[in-house]
Design a protein around this motif. Structure first.
Motif, PDB file in Angstrom:
ATOM      1  N   ALA A 231       0.827  -1.211   0.000  1.00 11.89           N
ATOM      2  CA  ALA A 231       0.000   0.000   0.000  1.00 11.89           C
ATOM      3  C   ALA A 231       0.856   1.254   0.000  1.00 11.89           C
ATOM      4  O   ALA A 231       0.564   2.230  -0.708  1.00 11.89           O
ATOM      5  N   ALA A 232       1.932   1.268   0.806  1.00 17.89           N
ATOM      6  CA  ALA A 232       2.805   2.441   0.844  1.00 17.89           C
ATOM      7  C   ALA A 232       3.507   2.646  -0.490  1.00 17.89           C
ATOM      8  O   ALA A 232       3.693   3.791  -0.944  1.00 17.89           O
ATOM      9  N   ASN A 233       3.894   1.568  -1.148  1.00 13.45           N
ATOM     10  CA  ASN A 233       4.552   1.694  -2.445  1.00 13.45           C
ATOM     11  C   ASN A 233       3.601   2.263  -3.494  1.00 13.45           C
ATOM     12  O   ASN A 233       4.014   3.063  -4.349  1.00 13.45           O
ATOM     13  N   ILE A 234       2.330   1.873  -3.448  1.00 14.03           N
ATOM     14  CA  ILE A 234       1.348   2.435  -4.383  1.00 14.03           C
ATOM     15  C   ILE A 234       1.205   3.939  -4.177  1.00 14.03           C
ATOM     16  O   ILE A 234       1.152   4.724  -5.139  1.00 14.03           O
ATOM     17  N   ALA A 235       1.158   4.362  -2.906  1.00 17.11           N
ATOM     18  CA  ALA A 235       1.018   5.794  -2.628  1.00 17.11           C
ATOM     19  C   ALA A 235       2.246   6.582  -3.067  1.00 17.11           C
ATOM     20  O   ALA A 235       2.132   7.724  -3.541  1.00 17.11           O
ATOM     21  N   ASN A 236       3.428   6.013  -2.917  1.00 15.87           N
ATOM     22  CA  ASN A 236       4.656   6.734  -3.246  1.00 15.87           C
ATOM     23  C   ASN A 236       4.962   6.756  -4.736  1.00 15.87           C
ATOM     24  O   ASN A 236       5.562   7.711  -5.237  1.00 15.87           O
ATOM     25  N   ARG A 237       4.568   5.720  -5.490  1.00 14.73           N
ATOM     26  CA  ARG A 237       5.013   5.564  -6.869  1.00 14.73           C
ATOM     27  C   ARG A 237       3.939   5.861  -7.915  1.00 14.73           C
ATOM     28  O   ARG A 237       4.256   5.934  -9.101  1.00 14.73           O
ATOM     29  N   PHE A 238       2.713   6.035  -7.509  1.00 12.98           N
ATOM     30  CA  PHE A 238       1.652   6.160  -8.501  1.00 12.98           C
ATOM     31  C   PHE A 238       1.784   7.435  -9.328  1.00 12.98           C
ATOM     32  O   PHE A 238       1.516   7.436 -10.535  1.00 12.98           O
ATOM     33  N   ALA A 239       2.196   8.537  -8.720  1.00 16.83           N
ATOM     34  CA  ALA A 239       2.244   9.815  -9.436  1.00 16.83           C
ATOM     35  C   ALA A 239       3.288   9.814 -10.542  1.00 16.83           C
ATOM     36  O   ALA A 239       3.110  10.456 -11.579  1.00 16.83           O
ATOM     37  N   GLU A 240       4.391   9.092 -10.366  1.00 16.33           N
ATOM     38  CA  GLU A 240       5.475   9.105 -11.336  1.00 16.33           C
ATOM     39  C   GLU A 240       5.441   7.916 -12.294  1.00 16.33           C
ATOM     40  O   GLU A 240       6.322   7.772 -13.133  1.00 16.33           O
ATOM     41  N   ALA A 241       4.425   7.077 -12.176  1.00 10.00           N
ATOM     42  CA  ALA A 241       4.374   5.857 -12.976  1.00 10.00           C
ATOM     43  C   ALA A 241       3.816   6.132 -14.360  1.00 10.00           C
ATOM     44  O   ALA A 241       2.898   6.950 -14.524  1.00 10.00           O
ATOM     45  N   ASN A 242       4.363   5.441 -15.368  1.00 10.23           N
ATOM     46  CA  ASN A 242       3.790   5.482 -16.704  1.00 10.23           C
ATOM     47  C   ASN A 242       2.705   4.416 -16.817  1.00 10.23           C
ATOM     48  O   ASN A 242       2.244   3.872 -15.805  1.00 10.23           O
ATOM     49  N   GLU A 243       2.294   4.100 -18.035  1.00  4.74           N
ATOM     50  CA  GLU A 243       1.193   3.146 -18.191  1.00  4.74           C
ATOM     51  C   GLU A 243       1.572   1.769 -17.663  1.00  4.74           C
ATOM     52  O   GLU A 243       0.788   1.137 -16.944  1.00  4.74           O
ATOM     53  N   THR A 244       2.772   1.325 -17.979  1.00  2.00           N
ATOM     54  CA  THR A 244       3.213   0.025 -17.454  1.00  2.00           C
ATOM     55  C   THR A 244       3.401   0.082 -15.951  1.00  2.00           C
ATOM     56  O   THR A 244       3.085  -0.873 -15.242  1.00  2.00           O
ATOM     57  N   GLY A 245       3.898   1.204 -15.446  1.00  2.00           N
ATOM     58  CA  GLY A 245       4.078   1.348 -14.007  1.00  2.00           C
ATOM     59  C   GLY A 245       2.761   1.314 -13.257  1.00  2.00           C
ATOM     60  O   GLY A 245       2.663   0.710 -12.180  1.00  2.00           O
ATOM     61  N   ARG A 246       1.742   1.952 -13.807  1.00  2.00           N
ATOM     62  CA  ARG A 246       0.427   1.900 -13.162  1.00  2.00           C
ATOM     63  C   ARG A 246      -0.135   0.480 -13.187  1.00  2.00           C
ATOM     64  O   ARG A 246      -0.753   0.025 -12.218  1.00  2.00           O
ATOM     65  N   GLY A 247       0.086  -0.224 -14.293  1.00  2.00           N
ATOM     66  CA  GLY A 247      -0.344  -1.615 -14.334  1.00  2.00           C
ATOM     67  C   GLY A 247       0.384  -2.471 -13.316  1.00  2.00           C
ATOM     68  O   GLY A 247      -0.205  -3.376 -12.707  1.00  2.00           O
ATOM     69  N   ALA A 248       1.685  -2.182 -13.107  1.00  2.00           N
ATOM     70  CA  ALA A 248       2.441  -2.924 -12.100  1.00  2.00           C
ATOM     71  C   ALA A 248       1.914  -2.635 -10.692  1.00  2.00           C
ATOM     72  O   ALA A 248       1.810  -3.547  -9.860  1.00  2.00           O
ATOM     73  N   LEU A 249       1.593  -1.394 -10.435  1.00  2.00           N
ATOM     74  CA  LEU A 249       1.035  -1.049  -9.120  1.00  2.00           C
ATOM     75  C   LEU A 249      -0.325  -1.711  -8.917  1.00  2.00           C
ATOM     76  O   LEU A 249      -0.649  -2.165  -7.809  1.00  2.00           O
ATOM     77  N   ILE A 250      -1.122  -1.770  -9.967  1.00  2.00           N
ATOM     78  CA  ILE A 250      -2.417  -2.441  -9.856  1.00  2.00           C
ATOM     79  C   ILE A 250      -2.225  -3.942  -9.631  1.00  2.00           C
ATOM     80  O   ILE A 250      -2.982  -4.577  -8.880  1.00  2.00           O
ATOM     81  N   ALA A 251      -1.194  -4.522 -10.256  1.00  2.00           N
ATOM     82  CA  ALA A 251      -0.894  -5.929 -10.017  1.00  2.00           C
ATOM     83  C   ALA A 251      -0.515  -6.167  -8.555  1.00  2.00           C
ATOM     84  O   ALA A 251      -0.922  -7.170  -7.938  1.00  2.00           O
TER      85      ALA A 251
END
Length: 363
Positions: free
Chosen positions: A312-332
């Motif tokens: 959960a903390a990683n999603i909050a910290n990385r979501f703003a800077e993530a690209n499309e693949t990064g957002r998919g990784a966070l959703i995974a």
């Protein structure tokens, strides 16, 4: 003496007349019960005087309430399935593009080309911080609940219980800021002391630096789940039948022996439910851990050195800077967290179901 009623010659063998005042032959009640409704007395009352049961209405309050509850339960299941389908659909493209093992890789580089990321370190940190928070919070919560329910005067118990319940209304960001700005100093001093005298234990080893660590995040998390576990266990202890407590006291038990033999066994399923609810809160906590952990990607049992991270903390910290693949990784990673919390709730439900005597005796 009254006059004895006349008995027919074959009365003892089930004759047609037993007394002068009875007009129905022997065995008439059984034959009437077997006869169709149309052969009984007018109105369908029968010879026994009981009326026919009223027919159920095609639509009434009973069926309306049953349909409403069924719709509510079905809606919950539909929402859970919809969440799972959404997470899976959004995560599949990122998982296909991932060039590392999603389950064992400890790094998180979904924005690179090719993307590499894994859930191993994040899942480990999530479970570790939640387990440590429960280890610190549950004994304190049970002690507070026992004091408020069986030791403190009623007025004091109600007042303190209300204050503890208010802690649950404090936003998590407040706990996170409090831990980052005020608890980090005392926790760092405690970490130095633990490392100096207990450094031979692997969890207290290392050379520093100390500060934003698993210990700090777990402590803040323990404070956050404390009011939930305390409130639920207190209510469970108050539901213990007074007869059980008085019986233990009457047999010569002390106050603690009464609690150990009458209150705690009766409330064990409720305690388990409270602990599992606190665990669910700890697993899903986001902003407080994002402010208190070191945001590193490594599997380590060291509690004192700066580091640690959760899903959960990683999603909050990385979501703003993530690209499309990064957002998919966070959703995974969110899908993994969803599966963990679902498994925890299923286990809790199974434990409580196996102890159904708790609800049966309460009824």
């Amino acid at each position: 003496m009254g006059e004895t009623p006349h008995r027919s010659a074959d009365a003892g063998t089930g004759g047609t007349r037993v007394t002068e005042s009875h007009e129905w032959p022997a065995g008439a009640s059984a034959r009437v019960a077997e006869a169709p409704v149309s052969t009984r007395s007018p109105g369908g009352t029968g010879l026994g005087g009981g009326g026919a049961l009223p027919r159920n209405r095609k639509f009434g309050a009973e069926r309306a309430f049953r349909g409403l509850t069924l719709a509510a339960g079905t809606t919950v299941l539909v929402i859970i399935v919809a969440i799972a389908v959404f997470l899976i659909a959004k995560a599949i493209p990122a998982l296909r593009a991932n060039s590392a093992n999603f389950w064992t890789f400890e790094g998180w580089f979904p924005n690179d080309n090719p993307p590499t990321f894994g859930i191993g370190a994040l899942a480990f940190g999530t479970v570790l911080t939640a387990a440590l928070a429960l280890l610190m919070a549950v004994p304190v919560a049970m002690g507070i609940a026992l004091y408020l329910s069986h030791y403190a005067p009623r007025r004091i118990g109600n007042s303190l219980g209300f204050l503890i319940d208010l802690l649950a209304a404090v936003p998590s960001v407040v706990f996170g800021l409090w831990g980052r700005d005020y608890l980090i100093g005392p926790v760092s001093d405690l970490s130095v002391w633990l490392n100096k005298y207990f450094g031979w234990i692997p969890i207290f080893g290392g050379d520093g630096p100390y500060g934003n660590s698993i210990l700090l995040g777990s402590l803040v998390l323990a404070i956050m789940i404390l009011p939930i576990v305390t409130s639920l266990t207190r209510e469970v202890f108050l539901q213990t039948p007074k007869a059980n407590e008085e019986a233990a006291i009457a047999l010569g038990a002390t106050r603690w022996e009464m609690l150990r033999t009458a209150v705690l066994p009766y409330g064990r399923p409720g305690i388990i439910a409270a602990v599992m609810l606190g665990l669910g809160r700890a697993l899903g906590e986001t902003i407080a851990l994002a402010l208190t952990l070191g945001s590193t990607y490594a599997i380590s049992f060291n509690l004192l050195e700066s580091g640690g991270n959760t899903i959960a903390a990683n999603i909050a910290n990385r979501f703003a800077e993530a690209n499309e693949t990064g957002r998919g990784a966070l959703i995974a990673s969110g899908l993994v967290l969803f599966a963990i919390t679902l498994i925890v709730n299923i286990i809790a439900r199974a434990i409580i179901y196996r102890r159904r005597e708790f609800t049966e005796s309460a009824a």
